[in-house]
Design an enzyme around this catalytic site. Structure first.
Site, PDB file in Angstrom:
ATOM      1  N   GLY A  84      -6.899   0.138  -0.419  1.00 24.11           N
ATOM      2  CA  GLY A  84      -7.804  -0.628   0.433  1.00 24.11           C
ATOM      3  C   GLY A  84      -8.354  -1.904  -0.190  1.00 24.11           C
ATOM      4  CG  ASN A 114      -5.084  -6.942   1.404  1.00 24.72           C
ATOM      5  OD1 ASN A 114      -5.254  -8.156   1.332  1.00 24.72           O
ATOM      6  ND2 ASN A 114      -4.042  -6.332   0.849  1.00 24.72           N
ATOM      7  NE  ARG A 168       2.682   7.534   9.648  1.00 26.85           N
ATOM      8  CZ  ARG A 168       3.696   8.251   9.172  1.00 26.85           C
ATOM      9  NH1 ARG A 168       3.950   8.278   7.872  1.00 26.85           N
ATOM     10  NH2 ARG A 168       4.461   8.934   9.990  1.00 26.85           N
ATOM     11  CG  ASN A 206       0.603  -5.970   9.191  1.00 27.32           C
ATOM     12  OD1 ASN A 206      -0.062  -5.200   8.493  1.00 27.32           O
ATOM     13  ND2 ASN A 206       1.907  -6.162   8.985  1.00 27.32           N
ATOM     14  CG  HIS A 240       5.010  -7.828   5.516  1.00 30.72           C
ATOM     15  ND1 HIS A 240       5.236  -6.468   5.507  1.00 30.72           N
ATOM     16  CD2 HIS A 240       6.142  -8.409   5.040  1.00 30.72           C
ATOM     17  CE1 HIS A 240       6.465  -6.241   5.056  1.00 30.72           C
ATOM     18  NE2 HIS A 240       7.033  -7.396   4.768  1.00 30.72           N
ATOM     19  CB  SER A 276       3.196 -13.356   6.305  1.00 28.94           C
ATOM     20  OG  SER A 276       4.258 -13.904   5.554  1.00 28.94           O
ATOM     21  CB  THR A 284       4.789  -8.484  18.619  1.00 22.86           C
ATOM     22  OG1 THR A 284       5.674  -8.743  17.520  1.00 22.86           O
ATOM     23  CG2 THR A 284       3.940  -9.712  18.896  1.00 22.86           C
ATOM     24  CG  LEU A 302       8.383  -3.025  10.720  1.00 21.03           C
ATOM     25  CD1 LEU A 302       7.112  -2.204  10.842  1.00 21.03           C
ATOM     26  CD2 LEU A 302       9.425  -2.300   9.889  1.00 21.03           C
ATOM     27  CG  ASP A 303       6.534  -5.719   8.601  1.00 21.26           C
ATOM     28  OD1 ASP A 303       5.359  -5.411   8.834  1.00 21.26           O
ATOM     29  OD2 ASP A 303       7.264  -5.082   7.824  1.00 21.26           O
TER      30      ASP A 303
HETATM   31  C1  GAR Z   1      -0.714  -4.800   0.349  1.00 23.10           C
HETATM   32  O1  GAR Z   1       0.110  -5.461  -0.588  1.00 23.10           O
HETATM   33  C2  GAR Z   1      -0.231  -5.083   1.755  1.00 23.10           C
HETATM   34  O2  GAR Z   1       0.259  -6.378   1.955  1.00 23.10           O
HETATM   35  C3  GAR Z   1       0.873  -4.072   1.876  1.00 23.10           C
HETATM   36  O3  GAR Z   1       0.372  -2.914   1.257  1.00 23.10           O
HETATM   37  C4  GAR Z   1      -0.539  -3.291   0.225  1.00 23.10           C
HETATM   38  C5  GAR Z   1      -1.843  -2.551   0.446  1.00 23.10           C
HETATM   39  O4  GAR Z   1      -2.726  -2.736  -0.613  1.00 23.10           O
HETATM   40  N1  GAR Z   1       1.209  -3.843   3.244  1.00 23.10           N
HETATM   41  C6  GAR Z   1       2.435  -3.557   3.666  1.00 23.10           C
HETATM   42  O5  GAR Z   1       3.387  -3.444   2.925  1.00 23.10           O
HETATM   43  C7  GAR Z   1       2.559  -3.374   5.172  1.00 23.10           C
HETATM   44  N2  GAR Z   1       3.915  -3.508   5.589  1.00 23.10           N
HETATM   45  P1  GAR Z   1      -4.276  -2.446  -0.432  1.00 23.10           P
HETATM   46  O6  GAR Z   1      -4.399  -1.018   0.107  1.00 23.10           O
HETATM   47  O7  GAR Z   1      -4.827  -2.549  -1.822  1.00 23.10           O
HETATM   48  O8  GAR Z   1      -4.836  -3.455   0.505  1.00 23.10           O
END
Ligand code: GAR
Length: 191
Positions: A13, A15, A93, A109, A111, A138, A143, A146-147
């Site tokens: 978590g 982000n 998910r 989101n 990514h 990004s 939508t 995916l991504d």
């Molecule tokens: C982040 O790097 C995020 O961009 C990625 O998971 C990590 C979560 O870190 N998300 C994806 O890959 C989604 N497709 P966090 O839990 O420390 O924020």
């Protein structure tokens, strides 16, 4: 009225913390009303609680692969908090088109790649394996694909000689923590 933001996580978590801090400090004119995880062990749940944000867990494993039943529980839990905007922040998910439709234009989101390159997993290793000179992150509107979906912002990170997926991920994550709050701030201002 401040926009109400729910943040969906699966892990540490970091982000989510950057988004909550930016809202609670007043930098973003919005309020974090919920942090929800699909995983009871997500470290981000305790971090959100420490910041005084309501938390919920909807454990996808209880639904034995029934995505639609999981998403009904997810949607019912989220709507209790009446959010205007959903932020996926390391929520691992895949969501169905039916769920996404309910939040059309209101779900963001982050990514860890320069989309449209490297949707899905292992983004950093794939960028290194392709001998790319840069990686990045990004923020986009979610939508059904995916991504995919309209890009709001991107940040580039150079790939350095000797980078591993881990060293590169760590540098990209630093940029993610700036990018996502900036993208949410602009999204809320235009909302
Ligand atoms: C982040 O790097 C995020 O961009 C990625 O998971 C990590 C979560 O870190 N998300 C994806 O890959 C989604 N497709 P966090 O839990 O420390 O924020």
């Amino acid at each position: 009225m401040k926009k109400r933001v729910a943040i969906l996580i699966s892990g540490g978590g970091s982000n989510m913390v950057s988004l909550v801090d930016a809202m609670q400090s007043g930098k973003i004119d919005a309020k974090p009303v919920l942090v929800l995880s699909n995983n009871a062990d997500a470290g981000g749940i305790a971090k959100a609680r420490d910041k005084g944000v309501a938390t919920e867990v909807v454990d996808h494993r209880l639904y034995n692969g029934d995505r639609v039943a999981f998403e009904i529980a997810l949607h019912n839990t989220i709507t209790k908090y009446n959010p205007d905007i959903l932020c996926l922040a390391g929520f691992m998910r895949v969501l169905t088109a039916g769920f996404i439709k309910k939040w059309e234009g209101k779900m963001l989101n982050i990514h860890p790649s320069l989309l449209p390159k490297y949707t899905g997993l292992h983004t950093h290793q794939r960028a290194i394996d392709a001998s790319d000179s840069k990686a990045g992150c990004s923020v986009h509107i979610v939508t059904a694909k995916l991504d995919d979906g309209p890009l709001l912002r991107q940040a580039e990170v150079p790939i350095l000689t000797g980078d591993t997926a881990e060293t590169l991920a760590a540098r990209v994550l630093i940029e993610e923590h700036k990018l996502y709050p900036a993208a949410l701030e602009a999204f809320v201002d235009k909302y």
